[in-house]
Design a protein around this motif. Structure first.
Motif, PDB file in Angstrom:
ATOM      1  N   LYS A  24       0.831  -1.209   0.000  1.00 55.41           N
ATOM      2  CA  LYS A  24       0.000   0.000   0.000  1.00 55.41           C
ATOM      3  C   LYS A  24       0.862   1.253   0.000  1.00 55.41           C
ATOM      4  O   LYS A  24       0.570   2.231  -0.689  1.00 55.41           O
ATOM      5  CB  LYS A  24      -0.918  -0.003   1.225  1.00 55.41           C
ATOM      6  N   LEU A 196     -14.394   1.674   4.062  1.00 56.59           N
ATOM      7  CA  LEU A 196     -12.981   1.724   4.413  1.00 56.59           C
ATOM      8  C   LEU A 196     -12.534   0.334   4.843  1.00 56.59           C
ATOM      9  O   LEU A 196     -13.072  -0.238   5.791  1.00 56.59           O
ATOM     10  CB  LEU A 196     -12.764   2.723   5.555  1.00 56.59           C
ATOM     11  N   PRO A 198      -9.126  -1.170   5.811  1.00 54.45           N
ATOM     12  CA  PRO A 198      -7.686  -0.981   6.043  1.00 54.45           C
ATOM     13  C   PRO A 198      -6.952  -2.207   6.563  1.00 54.45           C
ATOM     14  O   PRO A 198      -5.939  -2.083   7.215  1.00 54.45           O
ATOM     15  CB  PRO A 198      -7.697   0.123   7.108  1.00 54.45           C
ATOM     16  N   HIS A 246      -4.887   3.918   1.503  1.00 43.57           N
ATOM     17  CA  HIS A 246      -6.179   3.256   1.372  1.00 43.57           C
ATOM     18  C   HIS A 246      -6.757   3.373  -0.022  1.00 43.57           C
ATOM     19  O   HIS A 246      -7.922   3.050  -0.252  1.00 43.57           O
ATOM     20  CB  HIS A 246      -7.169   3.829   2.387  1.00 43.57           C
TER      21      HIS A 246
END
Length: 296
Positions: A24, A196, A198, A246
């Motif tokens: 990421k 979201l 994560p 993200h």
């Protein structure tokens, strides 16, 4: 079903998983070597305040409970930062080699090590990824190799390099689930219409591969939170980095939305953020591994 016990499958899955923290960061264009340049002083304060010292003490006590000793031990601290662990290791009488390529953190580490009455701290500023372990004569050279929340550990190949430096113990900690950032949770609905997600599952890959490869280890998963206070400018920079990890494109429009939210919500320029999540810790016992191999 057989893939569950295929080492090669798991090694490839870890290396190629787009959801690992390191992958990421790469997609977000974050240089892991310099990611802490702008917040070295804040990180140093968090490491040595009362909360940070208690966190360090808990981990060191857990290691002692598994048989690790510090007096006269040789320790390689990879990703040492400003010495949150290197300094306490040395204070217990260890000779520590601290690998830290971020120069603002190195300066703080040097300052923190200046008053040591016992133990030693030798600082290496070369990124561990670039170090030739054989050339430095680091193979099986350290009683304990310590890697705490460091992007050096990104796949099994990196783990093998870390393990090659240890003759007794190797400690690795990493995320074991979803990371939490209260400010990101606040602004996410303003900048994205998707959930979201994560999650970082590095600890799952690490533990499963250690199991498949026959290592002896102890593991622990804890949920830990900390409170940090930033200015609006610092909070904007921090939040944009998180959004980039993200999957947000970090567009000018997104920056404007976040900046406007910070100005409206935190007019006193004091942004309090809760950070943390589930953290995995594993202590690998290399002597037991060699005994196990001989018995086979």
């Amino acid at each position: 079903m057989n893939d569950l016990f295929d080492e090669v499958v798991w090694e490839k899955a870890w290396k190629n998983d787009p959801q690992t923290a390191v992958n990421k960061m790469k997609r977000a264009g974050i240089d892991t070597t310099h990611a802490f340049d702008h917040k070295a002083a804040v990180f140093n304060e968090q490491s040595f305040n009362e909360e940070g010292r208690l966190r360090t003490k808990r981990i060191m006590n857990w290691l002692e409970g598994q048989g690790v000793t510090y007096k006269d031990a040789t320790i390689l601290d990879i990703g040492a930062a400003s010495g949150g662990f290197s300094i306490p290791f040395a204070e217990r009488g260890a000779d520590v080699t601290s690998v830290e390529p971020c120069l603002p953190l190195v300066e703080l580490l040097q300052n923190n090590a200046a008053g040591l009455s016992q133990g030693t701290v030798n600082i290496v500023t070369e990124p561990f990824e670039n170090i030739d372990v054989k050339a430095k004569e680091w193979e099986k050279a350290f009683d304990l190799v310590f890697v705490s929340m460091c992007p050096v550990v990104s796949d099994w190949e990196s783990v093998k390099k870390v393990l090659s430096c240890a003759k007794q113990y190797c400690y690795i900690s990493t995320m074991a689930g979803s990371s939490v950032n209260s400010l990101v949770n606040e602004v996410w609905p303003l900048v994205s219409d998707r959930p979201l997600k994560p999650k970082h599952m590095e600890m799952g890959y690490l533990l499963h591969l250690l199991y498949l490869k026959g290592y002896a280890y102890q593991s622990l998963v804890t949920r830990e939170m900390k409170t940090i206070e930033l200015s609006r400018t610092e909070a904007l920079q921090e939040t944009m980095a998180w959004l980039g990890m993200h999957g947000d494109a970090k567009s000018d429009q997104t920056r404007e939305i976040v900046a406007d939210y910070l100005n409206r919500t935190y007019p006193d320029d004091r942004v309090v953020i809760q950070q943390g999540g589930r953290f995995g810790k594993v202590l690998i016992q290399l002597e037991d591994q060699r005994m196990f191999t001989r018995e086979l």
